[in-house]
Design an enzyme around this catalytic site. Structure first.
Site, PDB file in Angstrom:
ATOM      1  N   GLU A  18       3.962  -3.445   0.043  1.00 49.15           N
ATOM      2  CA  GLU A  18       3.575  -4.856   0.062  1.00 49.15           C
ATOM      3  C   GLU A  18       3.664  -5.488  -1.323  1.00 49.15           C
ATOM      4  O   GLU A  18       2.657  -5.595  -2.031  1.00 49.15           O
ATOM      5  CB  GLU A  18       2.149  -5.022   0.607  1.00 49.15           C
ATOM      6  CG  GLU A  18       2.031  -4.873   2.104  1.00 49.15           C
ATOM      7  CD  GLU A  18       0.634  -5.153   2.629  1.00 49.15           C
ATOM      8  OE1 GLU A  18       0.489  -5.306   3.856  1.00 49.15           O
ATOM      9  OE2 GLU A  18      -0.320  -5.207   1.817  1.00 49.15           O
ATOM     10  N   GLU A  46       3.857  -2.374   9.245  1.00 43.45           N
ATOM     11  CA  GLU A  46       2.389  -2.394   9.258  1.00 43.45           C
ATOM     12  C   GLU A  46       1.912  -3.632  10.000  1.00 43.45           C
ATOM     13  O   GLU A  46       2.307  -4.748   9.695  1.00 43.45           O
ATOM     14  CB  GLU A  46       1.831  -2.393   7.833  1.00 43.45           C
ATOM     15  CG  GLU A  46       0.299  -2.416   7.775  1.00 43.45           C
ATOM     16  CD  GLU A  46      -0.227  -2.392   6.337  1.00 43.45           C
ATOM     17  OE1 GLU A  46       0.331  -1.624   5.527  1.00 43.45           O
ATOM     18  OE2 GLU A  46      -1.167  -3.152   6.029  1.00 43.45           O
TER      19      GLU A  46
END
EC number: 3.2.1.4
Length: 941
Positions: free
Chosen positions: A373, A485
């Site tokens: 991320e 995710e």
């Protein structure tokens, strides 16, 4: 009225078929002509707000134009035309020929009749329908909302209603519908804040309403599609192929493959999940064909704890063994720039593992994820921006690793993107030039709403803010996407679970063959965790090793885990009743009678002997105890647990069960009187008996189950429903047999329905710092949603001053993460900044019931928006419970600690950084603590 299909069976394809002539008779074009794929309407600009809706309906062959090349988006729509749209779209047919309106002679009377029967239209006050009148915006809102509520449930009005400048002009019949249409995203006002209720609706407005309505009511058929979910032994090496104009994942034979599975949480915290039993459960019981190994780098991960890499190797081997693809996730999180110093080992890490497995026959099971991320998070280093520059930074980091990995094989490579991997659209605008590259998307269903349309052409990247629309953009612009995710909570882990929203997302992913990994395999106390967490007095944490049976029981899964398991398998989600409970009170597994003895008032007590035999309570001498009638149990032997030194909370219990073990089937009668502070003695209503037919073979003998209800034993109900005390500390049993001299009792258990006891906190008050609590309130302090303790927060006196106080105990069975069971206090205050302060300081008092082992580690965390909502203070304050006697003792006999935690050394924040909120976390470090604690005089200094 007849309805061709109701929602559960009305697939989107059928809807499309039903409304092929949606805008007839408005259209003058020949609707039987086949369309080219090109969008034909020259009067609908691709930059127009309505373009995505009109394009959506056109591509599904739902609408036609007013000519071959025009749509006439601003033309009006009649009441009949819009009614036809709704009834055909929803598959409604009239069941009666009794047309309810005076103006029957019109081309759409059948559809109007069907809409009337469904409650969608009501007509005008003069008894006419007025089919050829133009439909107004408020009429369209009313009809669209009624149509939605016909198929779904009736909507409640929102607590905070949308205010329009012309609200007073909205007719009474439409006022609620206008509010509900806004909630459903069907209609809204103009940019000046006016709804314009009496203005005629246009064709482009109708397109938006119909497009959105069909999206809202379409069934989620793709939730149950599993044809593409193939194991690596079946699908082989992965590749990307073009399908319906979009790149998608496929197996060696070129047919689509979808990966569905779970992500671990951080391996440095929850590494116990890497065990064979867990991987077998995920592969066999859950139907996962993929697992993601989340190896954090910062936050006490690989950079400072390199042995966590061993868990990656173990996880890869277990995935090979149990037929799952495995994502090796270089978990960039804090800081958010993958080029930060802490991530400097990325190239070597991937090269080492790639070299290790390059000749392995199952090497193709491995998928590389280069940057979890990327984000603005500057906790521990730099973040990056949510724009093209941010993507360029990720690309700069990734390209050398991609080049190296391509030299070693063609394994699939996943690359994250800015804003916590919510921007695959940026990647699509400037993709990495290599084969087998996919781009990550992350979403949380409580924070990231769905969108059934993309963006108008030319939408600037700064205005591309919907995550699902970003995925659509990426697919439409030639790159492949992988949801590495996603979670059922909000993005911060709180709230929910949001299962309805998750269904919309998963239906979209499955429809477009987008693979997905759910976050996460953890028993941490957060909504998105898959397993039941520890919560004091409520639940024990699920073991991440499911044991030899290699299956987690449903009650060991969280709500989210239970839901995601069903969605991986492609089966209906049917949640278990979590209000039911069972407590085993006496199991006799310690070789004793566990306090049972012959009661002093028992008849024939001299003839009875109690002992433990084969881990059960054996009773000998029952040939003198032979009354097996329902009501005359008084002549039978009487046992009691007078020597039992424990007690059990049986709040909500409705049944007591006992295993009865005999050598040969017979009749056994038992009556029971549970006892406790709320109930001393109350005669049983009846004895309960089991007969020969109730016994089944068990070892060398036979076993039957006696079930005693609260109706049979009034004391059970008295204790279980007492408002004062629900503990059972003893039980009296009246035992009789027909012809058996020796029997055994085992597994004396209570069961019932959990009753939620309201936790009553003292008044929260206004957030105040310093927090002295002298006004008798909590001054803004509360439990964080992830707190392992949520007992009553009250204001009590400590050392002559008011203090915030609570009771708690750490569990005997410890999770690997000491924060999982920790009390977590949360304090929110506007304009909270560090300023010139160097410390968080407060007085901490302990009134210990038990405190002789381990330590309490006090941690502080800020959640500043500019730092990715997480800024852990690097230092902690440790309380060594083995040296408790060396602490200062107050006049009221409390142990006193002056806590000071250095906040000056936090490099990623400045004196004026908005901190938002402060967490104080009292972590368990192998301690046995139980008691009450007090916090006072919380301050910056």
């Amino acid at each position: 009225m007849k309805i061709k299909q109701i929602k559960q069976s009305l697939s989107l394809l059928l809807i499309i078929t039903l409304i092929m002539s949606l805008f007839v008779p408005m259209a003058s074009a020949n609707t039987n002509e086949s369309k080219s794929n090109a969008f034909p309407f020259s009067d609908v600009k691709k930059t127009s707000w309505s373009f995505p809706y009109i394009k959506d309906l056109y591509e599904q062959e739902v609408i036609t134009g007013t000519s071959a090349t025009t749509f006439s988006p601003t033309d009006s729509v009649t009441r009949a035309q819009f009614t036809v749209m709704l009834t055909r779209g929803l598959g409604l047919e009239a069941s009666s020929k009794d047309y309810p309106f005076k103006d029957r002679k019109n081309w759409a009377y059948k559809e109007i009749q069907a809409a009337y029967e469904a409650g969608i239209v009501t007509g005008k006050t003069n008894g006419e329908f007025a089919p050829n009148e133009n439909i107004t915006r408020e009429q369209m809102a009313a009809m669209a909302v009624r149509a939605y509520e016909y198929l779904e449930n009736e909507l409640s009005l929102p607590e905070e209603q949308r205010e329009y400048n012309d609200s007073s002009s909205i007719s009474t019949f439409a006022q609620d519908a206008v509010q509900k249409a806004y909630v459903l995203e069907l209609m809204e006002g103009n940019t000046d804040g006016y709804f314009q209720p009496k203005r005629n609706s246009t064709r482009e407005q109708s397109a938006k309403v119909i497009s959105t309505l069909l999206w809202k009511v379409a069934s989620h058929d793709y939730l149950y599609h599993t044809e593409a979910v193939k194991s690596p032994s079946e699908a082989g090496a992965l590749q990307l192929v073009e399908l319906n104009g979009q790149l998608t994942l496929a197996g060696e034979d070129g047919t689509p493959v979808q990966l569905r599975g779970m992500s671990t949480h951080g391996l440095q915290w929850f590494g116990e999940i890497v065990n064979e039993n867990a991987f077998v459960a995920l592969s066999n019981d859950w139907g996962s064909n993929m697992i993601r190994l989340a190896m954090y780098i910062g936050e006490n991960g690989y950079a400072t704890n390199p042995e966590v890499k061993d868990l990656v190797y173990e996880g890869i081997e277990l995935a090979f063994e149990h037929d799952m693809y495995v994502i090796v996730d270089w978990h960039v999180h804090a800081p958010g720039d993958p080029r930060a110093d802490v991530y400097s080992g990325a190239y070597d890490f991937f090269e080492e593992i790639a070299d290790h497995y390059k000749d392995h026959p199952k090497n193709h099971y491995i998928i590389w994820e280069l940057a979890n991320e990327p984000s603005p998070n500057n906790n521990g280093g730099p973040g990056l921006t949510n724009d093209e520059k941010g993507w360029e930074a990720v690309k700069e980091y990734a390209e050398p690793i991609v080049e190296m990995l391509r030299e070693k094989g063609d394994n699939m490579i996943l690359v994250g993107n800015p804003n916590w991997s919510q921007r695959p659209d940026l990647s699509a605008d400037n993709p990495i030039d290599a084969e087998n590259i996919m781009y990550s998307v992350h979403f949380y269903t409580g924070s990231h709403g769905a969108s059934h349309i993309g963006y108008p052409e030319g939408t600037p990247s700064s205005e591309r803010s919907n995550v699902m629309a970003n995925v659509r953009y990426a697919l439409d612009n030639g790159v492949a996407v992988f949801a590495t995710e996603w979670g059922t909570s909000q993005a911060n882990g709180d709230g929910g679970p949001y299962f309805d929203e998750a269904d919309v997302w998963l239906n979209f992913l499955n429809k477009h063959n987008i693979s997905w990994a759910n976050w996460s395999l953890t028993n941490k106390n957060e909504i998105s965790g898959a397993f039941t967490p520890f919560e004091l007095g409520r639940t024990d944490a699920t073991d991440l090793d499911p044991g030899a049976n290699q299956v987690w029981a449903p009650e060991e899964l969280s709500l989210s885990g239970e839901y995601v398991r069903a969605r991986i398998k492609g089966i209906e989600y049917t949640p278990i009743d979590r209000t039911k409970f069972t407590k085993l009170v006496w199991d006799f597994n310690d070789g004793t009678t566990q306090g049972f003895q012959v009661n002093g008032d028992s008849p024939n007590k001299e003839s009875i002997t109690l002992s433990n035999n084969n881990d059960a309570l054996q009773i000998e001498g029952l040939n003198v105890s032979n009354d097996i009638s329902e009501g005359n149990y008084w002549d039978n032997v009487r046992l009691s647990a007078d020597g039992w030194s424990e007690n059990v909370d049986i709040l909500g219990a409705t049944e007591l069960t006992i295993d009865v073990i005999v050598e040969e089937p017979t009749t056994v009668s038992i009556a029971a009187i549970p006892q406790g502070p709320a109930a001393g003695w109350a005669n049983p209503t009846r004895a309960i008996k089991v007969t020969e037919d109730d016994f089944e073979s068990f070892g060398d003998g036979y076993k039957a189950l006696v079930t005693i209800t609260s109706e049979d034993s009034p004391s059970l109900e008295t204790i279980a429903t007492s408002p004062e005390d629900n503990t059972m500390s003893n039980i009296i049993l009246f035992v009789g047999t027909e012809d058996a001299d020796v029997i055994s009792l085992d597994n004396i258990t209570v069961s019932g329905t959990e009753i939620e006891i309201e936790v009553i906190h003292d008044e929260k008050g206004t957030a105040t710092l310093p927090s002295t609590f002298e006004d008798g309130t909590r001054q803004g302090w509360d439990w964080h949603t992830e707190s392992g303790v949520k007992t009553a927060l009250t204001i009590e006196e400590a050392n002559g001053s008011n203090a915030l106080s609570w009771e708690y105990a750490y569990p005997e069975v410890k999770p690997s993460d000491g924060w999982a069971t920790a009390p977590r206090l949360d304090f929110w205050k506007d304009e909270l900044v560090r300023g010139t302060s160097d410390y968080i300081s407060f007085d901490f008092y302990i009134d210990a019931v038990r405190a002789s082992e381990g330590a309490i580690s006090i941690n502080a965390v800020f959640q500043p928006p500019a730092n990715g909502y997480w800024q852990e203070v690097p230092t902690t304050f440790e309380i060594d419970l083995t040296e408790l006697d060396s602490a200062t003792v107050t006049s009221d006999e409390l142990y006193h600690y002056e806590v000071k935690i250095n906040i000056r050394d936090i490099e990623a924040i400045t004196d004026d950084t908005e901190l938002r909120n402060l967490l104080l976390i009292f972590a368990d470090e192998d301690s046995d603590f139980a008691g009450r604690v007090f916090v006072d005089n919380v301050r910056f200094e």
